[in-house]
Write a protein that holds these residues in place. Structure first.
Motif, short mmCIF file in Angstrom:
data_model
loop_
_atom_site.label_atom_id
_atom_site.label_comp_id
_atom_site.label_asym_id
_atom_site.label_seq_id
_atom_site.Cartn_x
_atom_site.Cartn_y
_atom_site.Cartn_z
N LYS A 130 0.87 -1.18 0.00
CA LYS A 130 0.00 0.00 0.00
C LYS A 130 0.90 1.23 0.00
N LEU A 131 0.75 2.06 -1.00
CA LEU A 131 1.61 3.24 -1.13
C LEU A 131 1.37 4.20 0.05
N PRO A 132 2.41 4.46 0.87
CA PRO A 132 2.24 5.42 1.97
C PRO A 132 1.96 6.81 1.41
N GLU A 133 1.14 7.58 2.10
CA GLU A 133 0.78 8.91 1.63
C GLU A 133 2.02 9.81 1.47
N ASN A 134 2.98 9.69 2.40
CA ASN A 134 4.15 10.56 2.31
C ASN A 134 5.10 10.16 1.18
N ALA A 135 4.87 8.97 0.59
CA ALA A 135 5.70 8.53 -0.54
C ALA A 135 5.41 9.33 -1.81
N LYS A 136 4.34 10.13 -1.78
CA LYS A 136 4.02 10.98 -2.94
C LYS A 136 4.85 12.26 -2.96
N ILE A 137 5.51 12.56 -1.84
CA ILE A 137 6.32 13.79 -1.72
C ILE A 137 7.57 13.68 -2.59
N ILE A 138 7.84 14.75 -3.33
CA ILE A 138 9.05 14.83 -4.15
C ILE A 138 9.95 15.91 -3.56
#
Length: 322
Positions: free
Chosen positions: A311-319
């Motif tokens: 499950k993709l962690p929400e903070n993994a969307k941060i660049i």
């Protein structure tokens, strides 16, 4: 994705400043061989800096990096990334400290061959090239699992360079122009897998330039030698695909069921084992050939489990940005 030989005369005079970034976690045992490989590079030493980033190791990695930096004829900068436990966060720390026009990536357990950097940098003589991927070749392996992976060329860039969504290069052997990183940002620091694909795709989507393959730029890497390591590797591949599905819309891989595994194992035992055994007696097959199907099913099942459970962690969307 292209592969075109650069003009030799021009390429030989093209020697940009290069920054090599290596994330390291508990890499104490790998450091002597890694340093030996870096020292043997044919690229001009005054044109390269090595940013070795300790990622909160519990062994003597950071101490050895600092000691080596002071006693080495090449430019080694020991750095630390202790806030985020992620190789991508460690790479970002290296990129921020880098001064080179081209940023190169490899890993602590990789063994770059002497002409690695020289061959990896050459395609950048063409200003349209913004990403170059070198080849990853297996170190000699003795176990059945290593021999099987070698037969499948599991580590080779040819798989990722022909990805059905878009080509990409693995960070074990990858170079990127700094200007591309300035435009699209750095790695996603909280992503734990798939960051190399994500980075390459973000650059290619912006139409900044193209990706080239440099087959002569070789790093060697060891295959997984135990079932536990192999399972972990293929579960990670599955997780990566789930994350890239969520981030880029990549098609999910078909999951292999237990029922399908059972059917294929029965077919293997009743048909393939007798056939391969006859070949083995004649000297035309080995134990690796006989066990090809069960090992393949084991890795396919591990990948399915990884994709299903991820499950993709929400903070993994941060660049991160430069």
């Amino acid at each position: 994705m292209n592969h075109q030989p650069a003009n030799t005369t021009t390429a030989n005079s093209f020697l940009p400043q290069v920054s090599v970034v290596v994330p390291i976690y508990n890499g104490e045992a790998d450091l002597p061989d890694l340093f030996s490989c870096l020292l043997s590079q044919t690229y001009p030493k005054d044109q390269v800096e090595y940013l070795l980033v300790d990622n909160n190791s519990s062994d003597r990695t950071l101490t050895l990096l600092k000691t080596s930096a002071g006693n080495c004829p090449i430019k080694i900068h020991p750095l630390s990334e202790n806030q985020i436990q992620s190789s991508y966060a460690a790479r970002n720390t290296g990129i921020r400290a880098a001064t080179g026009e081209i940023v190169v990536f490899t890993d602590a357990d990789c063994r770059p061959q002497p002409q690695w950097l020289e061959s990896l940098i050459q395609p950048f003589v063409n200003p349209e090239v913004v990403i170059v991927a070198g080849e990853i070749v297996a170190l000699p392996g003795k176990t059945l699992l290593e021999q099987h992976a070698n037969r499948q060329e599991t580590l080779s860039q040819k798989h990722t360079l022909h990805h059905s969504f878009r080509p990409y290069g693995q960070t074990a052997n990858l170079a990127i122009r700094r200007i591309a990183l300035e435009k699209v940002g750095l790695f996603r620091p909280y992503l734990t897998s798939g960051g190399d694909a994500d980075m390459c795709w973000r650059i290619l989507l912006e139409n900044i330039g193209r990706l080239e393959f440099a087959p002569e730029a070789i790093v060697q890497h060891r295959h997984r030698a135990t079932l536990k390591e192999l399972q972990s590797q293929w579960r990670r591949y599955g997780r990566s695909n789930r994350y890239l599905h969520d981030l880029h819309g990549v098609e999910l891989m078909r999951e292999i069921t237990l029922q399908e595994c059972g059917y294929r194992l029965a077919r293997w035992f009743l048909k393939e084992v007798p056939q391969e055994s006859v070949k083995a007696i004649a000297g035309k097959a080995t134990l690796v050939d006989i066990l090809n199907t069960p090992i393949g099913l084991f890795t396919a099942r591990a990948r399915s489990d990884g994709q299903r459970d991820a499950k993709l962690p929400e903070n993994a969307k941060i660049i991160d940005r430069l």
